[in-house]
Design a protein around this motif. Sequence first.
Motif, mmCIF file in Angstrom:
data_model
loop_
_atom_site.group_PDB
_atom_site.id
_atom_site.type_symbol
_atom_site.label_atom_id
_atom_site.label_comp_id
_atom_site.label_asym_id
_atom_site.label_seq_id
_atom_site.Cartn_x
_atom_site.Cartn_y
_atom_site.Cartn_z
ATOM 1 N N ALA A 47 0.840 -1.195 0.000
ATOM 2 C CA ALA A 47 0.000 0.000 0.000
ATOM 3 C C ALA A 47 0.878 1.249 0.000
ATOM 4 C CB ALA A 47 -0.894 -0.007 1.230
ATOM 5 N N ASP A 48 0.387 2.300 -0.650
ATOM 6 C CA ASP A 48 1.075 3.587 -0.588
ATOM 7 C C ASP A 48 0.835 4.208 0.782
ATOM 8 O OD1 ASP A 48 1.939 3.451 -3.225
ATOM 9 O OD2 ASP A 48 0.109 4.392 -3.988
ATOM 10 N N PHE A 49 1.834 4.872 1.297
ATOM 11 C CA PHE A 49 1.707 5.524 2.597
ATOM 12 C C PHE A 49 1.173 6.934 2.399
ATOM 13 C CE2 PHE A 49 4.218 3.055 5.913
ATOM 14 C CZ PHE A 49 4.011 1.849 5.267
ATOM 15 N N ASN A 50 -0.112 7.052 2.106
ATOM 16 C CA ASN A 50 -0.696 8.360 1.860
ATOM 17 C C ASN A 50 -1.779 8.724 2.871
ATOM 18 O OD1 ASN A 50 -2.594 6.579 1.017
ATOM 19 N ND2 ASN A 50 -2.668 7.251 -1.104
ATOM 20 N N GLY A 51 -1.838 7.986 3.977
ATOM 21 C CA GLY A 51 -2.794 8.286 5.040
ATOM 22 C C GLY A 51 -2.078 8.609 6.334
ATOM 23 N N GLU A 52 -2.834 9.162 7.275
ATOM 24 C CA GLU A 52 -2.294 9.435 8.606
ATOM 25 C C GLU A 52 -3.050 8.594 9.625
ATOM 26 O OE1 GLU A 52 -2.417 13.600 9.499
ATOM 27 O OE2 GLU A 52 -0.641 14.001 8.295
ATOM 28 N N LEU A 53 -2.306 7.873 10.433
ATOM 29 C CA LEU A 53 -2.862 6.995 11.455
ATOM 30 C C LEU A 53 -2.393 7.493 12.816
ATOM 31 C CD1 LEU A 53 -4.381 4.257 11.944
ATOM 32 C CD2 LEU A 53 -2.122 3.193 11.972
ATOM 33 N N THR A 54 -3.304 7.581 13.754
ATOM 34 C CA THR A 54 -2.933 7.966 15.113
ATOM 35 C C THR A 54 -2.790 6.691 15.943
ATOM 36 O OG1 THR A 54 -4.180 10.022 14.912
ATOM 37 C CG2 THR A 54 -3.589 9.326 17.128
ATOM 38 N N LEU A 55 -1.591 6.456 16.448
ATOM 39 C CA LEU A 55 -1.325 5.327 17.334
ATOM 40 C C LEU A 55 -1.569 5.802 18.757
ATOM 41 C CD1 LEU A 55 2.052 4.145 15.764
ATOM 42 C CD2 LEU A 55 -0.229 3.239 15.310
ATOM 43 N N ILE A 56 -2.403 5.065 19.495
ATOM 44 C CA ILE A 56 -2.799 5.499 20.840
ATOM 45 C C ILE A 56 -2.341 4.468 21.865
ATOM 46 C CG2 ILE A 56 -4.746 6.089 22.330
ATOM 47 C CD1 ILE A 56 -6.230 6.831 19.672
ATOM 48 N N LYS A 57 -1.591 4.943 22.829
ATOM 49 C CA LYS A 57 -1.112 4.086 23.910
ATOM 50 C C LYS A 57 -1.856 4.465 25.178
ATOM 51 C CE LYS A 57 3.043 2.605 24.074
ATOM 52 N NZ LYS A 57 4.483 2.382 24.180
ATOM 53 N N ILE A 58 -2.420 3.479 25.855
ATOM 54 C CA ILE A 58 -3.124 3.685 27.116
ATOM 55 C C ILE A 58 -2.190 3.244 28.243
ATOM 56 C CG2 ILE A 58 -5.169 3.105 28.485
ATOM 57 C CD1 ILE A 58 -5.933 4.476 25.904
ATOM 58 N N THR A 93 -2.368 -0.609 21.214
ATOM 59 C CA THR A 93 -3.515 -1.496 21.010
ATOM 60 C C THR A 93 -4.720 -0.781 20.422
ATOM 61 O OG1 THR A 93 -4.196 -1.123 23.299
ATOM 62 C CG2 THR A 93 -2.833 -3.067 22.864
ATOM 63 N N ILE A 94 -4.642 0.553 20.321
ATOM 64 C CA ILE A 94 -5.736 1.337 19.749
ATOM 65 C C ILE A 94 -5.147 2.266 18.699
ATOM 66 C CG2 ILE A 94 -7.548 3.034 20.218
ATOM 67 C CD1 ILE A 94 -7.574 1.988 23.112
ATOM 68 N N VAL A 95 -5.854 2.391 17.580
ATOM 69 C CA VAL A 95 -5.460 3.334 16.543
ATOM 70 C C VAL A 95 -6.691 4.125 16.114
ATOM 71 C CG1 VAL A 95 -3.570 1.873 15.718
ATOM 72 C CG2 VAL A 95 -5.808 1.684 14.648
ATOM 73 N N GLU A 96 -6.461 5.282 15.506
ATOM 74 C CA GLU A 96 -7.569 6.090 14.999
ATOM 75 C C GLU A 96 -7.251 6.503 13.570
ATOM 76 O OE1 GLU A 96 -9.662 10.304 16.024
ATOM 77 O OE2 GLU A 96 -9.247 8.959 17.713
ATOM 78 N N PHE A 97 -8.229 6.300 12.692
ATOM 79 C CA PHE A 97 -8.069 6.656 11.286
ATOM 80 C C PHE A 97 -9.360 7.307 10.801
ATOM 81 C CE2 PHE A 97 -8.299 5.606 6.729
ATOM 82 C CZ PHE A 97 -7.108 6.175 6.302
ATOM 83 N N ALA A 98 -9.248 8.486 10.225
ATOM 84 C CA ALA A 98 -10.402 9.223 9.694
ATOM 85 C C ALA A 98 -11.508 9.379 10.736
ATOM 86 C CB ALA A 98 -10.936 8.543 8.443
ATOM 87 N N GLY A 99 -11.113 9.629 11.991
ATOM 88 C CA GLY A 99 -12.073 9.871 13.050
ATOM 89 C C GLY A 99 -12.697 8.631 13.661
ATOM 90 N N VAL A 100 -12.255 7.447 13.240
ATOM 91 C CA VAL A 100 -12.807 6.187 13.752
ATOM 92 C C VAL A 100 -11.719 5.456 14.531
ATOM 93 C CG1 VAL A 100 -13.853 3.978 13.138
ATOM 94 C CG2 VAL A 100 -14.371 6.019 11.787
ATOM 95 N N ARG A 101 -12.073 4.993 15.726
ATOM 96 C CA ARG A 101 -11.123 4.226 16.536
ATOM 97 C C ARG A 101 -11.246 2.737 16.248
ATOM 98 N NH1 ARG A 101 -9.374 6.488 22.348
ATOM 99 N NH2 ARG A 101 -8.714 8.502 21.568
ATOM 100 N N TYR A 102 -10.084 2.090 16.221
ATOM 101 C CA TYR A 102 -10.007 0.659 15.974
ATOM 102 C C TYR A 102 -9.133 0.010 17.039
ATOM 103 C CZ TYR A 102 -11.583 1.864 11.250
ATOM 104 O OH TYR A 102 -12.290 2.343 10.175
ATOM 105 N N SER A 103 -9.433 -1.250 17.345
ATOM 106 C CA SER A 103 -8.570 -2.063 18.205
ATOM 107 C C SER A 103 -7.657 -2.882 17.307
ATOM 108 C CB SER A 103 -9.402 -3.019 19.058
ATOM 109 O OG SER A 103 -10.221 -2.302 19.943
ATOM 110 N N VAL A 104 -6.412 -3.008 17.693
ATOM 111 C CA VAL A 104 -5.469 -3.824 16.934
ATOM 112 C C VAL A 104 -5.669 -5.277 17.347
ATOM 113 C CG1 VAL A 104 -3.045 -4.272 16.419
ATOM 114 C CG2 VAL A 104 -3.828 -1.925 16.789
ATOM 115 N N ILE A 105 -6.090 -6.112 16.402
ATOM 116 C CA ILE A 105 -6.304 -7.535 16.662
ATOM 117 C C ILE A 105 -4.981 -8.281 16.583
ATOM 118 C CG2 ILE A 105 -7.363 -9.657 15.796
ATOM 119 C CD1 ILE A 105 -9.567 -7.945 14.595
#
Length: 103
Positions: free
Chosen positions: A2-13, A70-82
Amino acid sequence: MADFNGELTLIKIESGTTDKIGNPITVESSAIVLCGVKSVTRAEFWGSAQTNMKPEIVFEVYPYDYDGETIVEFAGVRYSVIRSFRNNHERMELVCERKVRDG
């Protein structure tokens, strides 16, 4: 790849401190990294369904950017890393499912 053309927020709790009455206090720290976005493969989807997981999206990041979050956010949506894995020495994949809001 994949091209790296997005921004991902990596969230550490992180937790470790408590309030006056002993309740744990959690603190979020985040870092924005470049990412690629891929679809979940059919095999990944059906394999995860057997363990009651629902992978929706795969993010590709540089291994030196990822520190076990274990949590990331992309385009305003939070996801859990499986699942996370290195597919070569330059890239790492994070298989994610949509995170259900707490509370």
